[in-house]
Design a protein around this motif. Structure first.
Motif, PDB file in Angstrom:
ATOM      1  N   ASP A 108      -8.267  -1.147   0.388  1.00 14.71           N
ATOM      2  CA  ASP A 108      -6.922  -0.746   0.547  1.00 14.71           C
ATOM      3  C   ASP A 108      -6.286  -0.081   1.702  1.00 14.71           C
ATOM      4  OD1 ASP A 108      -8.064   1.566   0.037  1.00 14.71           O
ATOM      5  OD2 ASP A 108      -7.306   2.286  -1.462  1.00 14.71           O
ATOM      6  N   ARG A 109      -7.266  -0.284   2.743  1.00 13.99           N
ATOM      7  CA  ARG A 109      -6.984   0.197   3.859  1.00 13.99           C
ATOM      8  C   ARG A 109      -7.163  -0.417   5.266  1.00 13.99           C
ATOM      9  NH1 ARG A 109      -9.940   3.562   7.455  1.00 13.99           N
ATOM     10  NH2 ARG A 109     -12.372   3.233   6.684  1.00 13.99           N
ATOM     11  N   GLU A 132      -0.505   6.784   2.623  1.00 16.85           N
ATOM     12  CA  GLU A 132      -1.621   7.921   2.415  1.00 16.85           C
ATOM     13  C   GLU A 132      -2.841   6.909   2.474  1.00 16.85           C
ATOM     14  OE1 GLU A 132       1.029   8.157   0.413  1.00 16.85           O
ATOM     15  OE2 GLU A 132       1.548   9.515   1.644  1.00 16.85           O
ATOM     16  N   SER A 133      -2.675   5.820   1.744  1.00 21.42           N
ATOM     17  CA  SER A 133      -4.164   5.048   1.589  1.00 21.42           C
ATOM     18  C   SER A 133      -4.326   4.126   2.809  1.00 21.42           C
ATOM     19  CB  SER A 133      -4.139   4.015   0.266  1.00 21.42           C
ATOM     20  OG  SER A 133      -2.995   3.130   0.372  1.00 21.42           O
ATOM     21  N   ALA A 178       0.791  -1.066  -0.008  1.00 23.88           N
ATOM     22  CA  ALA A 178      -0.046   0.009   0.062  1.00 23.88           C
ATOM     23  C   ALA A 178       1.100   1.208   0.041  1.00 23.88           C
ATOM     24  CB  ALA A 178      -0.764   0.132   1.326  1.00 23.88           C
ATOM     25  N   THR A 179       0.147   2.534  -0.039  1.00 20.05           N
ATOM     26  CA  THR A 179       0.993   3.605   0.253  1.00 20.05           C
ATOM     27  C   THR A 179       0.501   4.160   1.794  1.00 20.05           C
ATOM     28  OG1 THR A 179      -0.646   5.069  -0.548  1.00 20.05           O
ATOM     29  CG2 THR A 179       0.803   4.376  -2.131  1.00 20.05           C
TER      30      THR A 179
END
Ligand code: FPP
Ligand code: MG
Length: 320
Positions: free
Chosen positions: A319-320, A217-218, A214-215
Motif C-alpha cells: 500500500d506504499r 499517510e500510507s 491510497a492515502t
C-alpha cells in the motif's frame, strides 16, 4: 515482505551508501542521506542480491552492485520530484522542498556520476553496458512521459512502453546484473531479465493505482500528483476508452484547469471507478506478477527463488 535470507547483505548495502556519499561538499552528504535513509523499499538491491545468489554467486561484488543500482534509482527520484513538483517522498518533505530544485538536481547528478565511477572502478564491462543501456532508456521514458503530458490521445500501448522504460528497465537491469555476476547461462539471464521487466511493469501499474486510491499517510507521497501534473495513466486511459464524448470533455477540462481541487479529484476518481479503471489496472498488474513468477520456473526450487516469488507478490499487495 520476508527477505531474511539477504538481510545481512542488505545491511551491508546500507553501510556502503554512507561511504559513497562522502565528499568535501557537505550538502551532498546532507541531501543524499536524507533521501537514502528515508525508508526506501530496496526492491532493486534485493532483486540484484537474490538473483546473484540464485545463480550461485557468493562474493561481495553483489553488495557493491546493489548499492550502485540504488544510487542510480535515488538520483532519478531526486530529479523526478523536481519534474513532478512533488512535495513529499517516503513520508518526509521531498529534498526539493527542503533544499530547492537546484540542489536536488545537482546532488542527483552527483549520485548518478558517482554510480558510473564506482562501476568503472569495479571494471566489469558487462555490468557497465547493462546499466548504461538501462539509464539511457530510463531517461528516454521520462522524457516520453513529459511529451505525453495532458495528452488524452495516449494509447494503452504507448503507456505500457513508457512505464517499461521509465521504471521496469532499471529493475530488469538489477536482476540481469545478478545473473551476470553468477555467470548464468544465456537462457537463465534472459529469464531473470524478463522477471525484472514484469515485476517493474507491475510495480508502476500499482504505483499509478495508488496515486488515486491510497492515502497520503500510507503512501508517504501526496496522492493525486499524477492528475495534477497532467499524467494520463492507465486507470484513466481505460476509463476514457469507454467514456462518452461529453464525459471525456468534462475530464479533460478538469485536467487542463489551473488548479485541481479536492472535489475535482474526487470527480475524476468517481469517473474512473465507474468504468473499473483501477480494478482493470490492478488485474493487469497481477497478470504481470504471475508472468514474472513463471520466468523463475526454470530454476530449481530454493530459498532465493521463493524470496523472488514473494517479492513479486508483494508488488501487488503493497500500500506504499
Ligand atoms: C518515478 O515515476 C520516476 C522514475 C521511475 C524515473 C525518473 C527518471 C528521470 C527523472 C530521468 C533520468 C535521470 C537520471 C539521473 C538518469 P513516478 O513519478 O511515476 O513515481 P513517483 O510517484 O514515485 O514519483
Ligand atoms: Mg514522480
Amino acid at each position: 515482505m520476508d527477505l531474511s535470507i539477504v538481510d545481512e547483505d542488505l545491511k551491508a548495502v546500507e553501510s556502503s551508501f554512507r561511504g559513497y556519499l562522502s565528499s568535501r561538499v557537505p550538502l551532498i552528504a546532507k541531501v543524499g542521506k536524507h533521501i537514502l535513509t528515508s525508508g526506501g523499499k530496496r526492491i532493486r538491491p534485493a532483486i540484484l542480491l537474490l538473483s546473484s545468489r540464485l545463480n550461485g554467486y557468493q562474493g561481495q561484488r553483489a553488495i557493491r552492485m546493489a548499492s550502485i543500482v540504488e544510487f542510480i534509482h535515488t538520483a532519478t527520484l531526486l530529479h523526478d520530484d523536481v519534474v513532478d513538483n512533488a512535495d513529499i517522498r517516503r513520508g518526509n518533505p521531498a529534498a526539493n522542498t527542503l533544499w530547492g530544485s537546484e540542489a536536488s538536481v545537482l546532488v542527483g547528478d552527483f549520485l548518478f556520476s558517482k554510480s558510473f565511477y564506482l562501476m568503472v572502478d569495479d571494471g566489469d564491462l558487462r555490468v557497465l553496458s547493462i546499466l548504461a543501456e538501462a539509464t539511457t532508456q530510463l531517461a528516454e521514458g521520462e522524457i516520453l512521459e513529459l511529451v505525453k503530458t495532458a495528452d488524452f490521445g495516449i494509447t494503452r500501448h504507448e503507456y505500457m512502453d513508457l512505464i517499461t522504460s521509465k521504471t521496469a528497465v532499471l529493475i530488469s537491469a538489477a536482476s540481469r546484473i545478478g545473473a551476470a555476476l553468477g555467470n548464468a547461462t544465456e537462457e537463465r539471464e534472459q529469464a531473470l531479465k524478463d522477471y525484472g521487466l514484469y515485476v517493474g511493469i507491475a510495480f508502476q501499474l500499482v504505483d499509478d493505482c495508488l496515486d488515486y486510491t491510497a492515502t497520503n499517510e500510507s503512501l508517504g507521497k501526496t496522492i493525486g500528483t499524477d492528475l495534477r501534473e497532467g499524467k494520463v495513466t492507465l486507470p484513466l486511459i481505460l476509463a476514457l476508452q469507454q467514456a462518452t464524448e461529453e464525459e471525456k470533455k468534462r475530464i479533460q477540462d478538469i485536467v487542463l484547469s489551473e488548479k485541481i481541487t479536492q472535489e475535482d479529484f474526487r470527480a475524476v476518481l468517481g469517473f474512473i471507478d465507474g468504468y473499473g479503471g483501477v480494478e482493470m489496472t490492478l488485474h493487469l498488474a497481477r497478470e504481470h506478477v504471475n508472468k514474472a513468477k513463471r520466468c523463475l520456473s526454470l530454476f530449481p526450487n530454493s530459498p532465493e527463488r521463493e524470496a523472488l516469488e514473494r517479492l513479486a507478490d508483494y508488488i501487488v499487495q503493497r500500500d506504499r
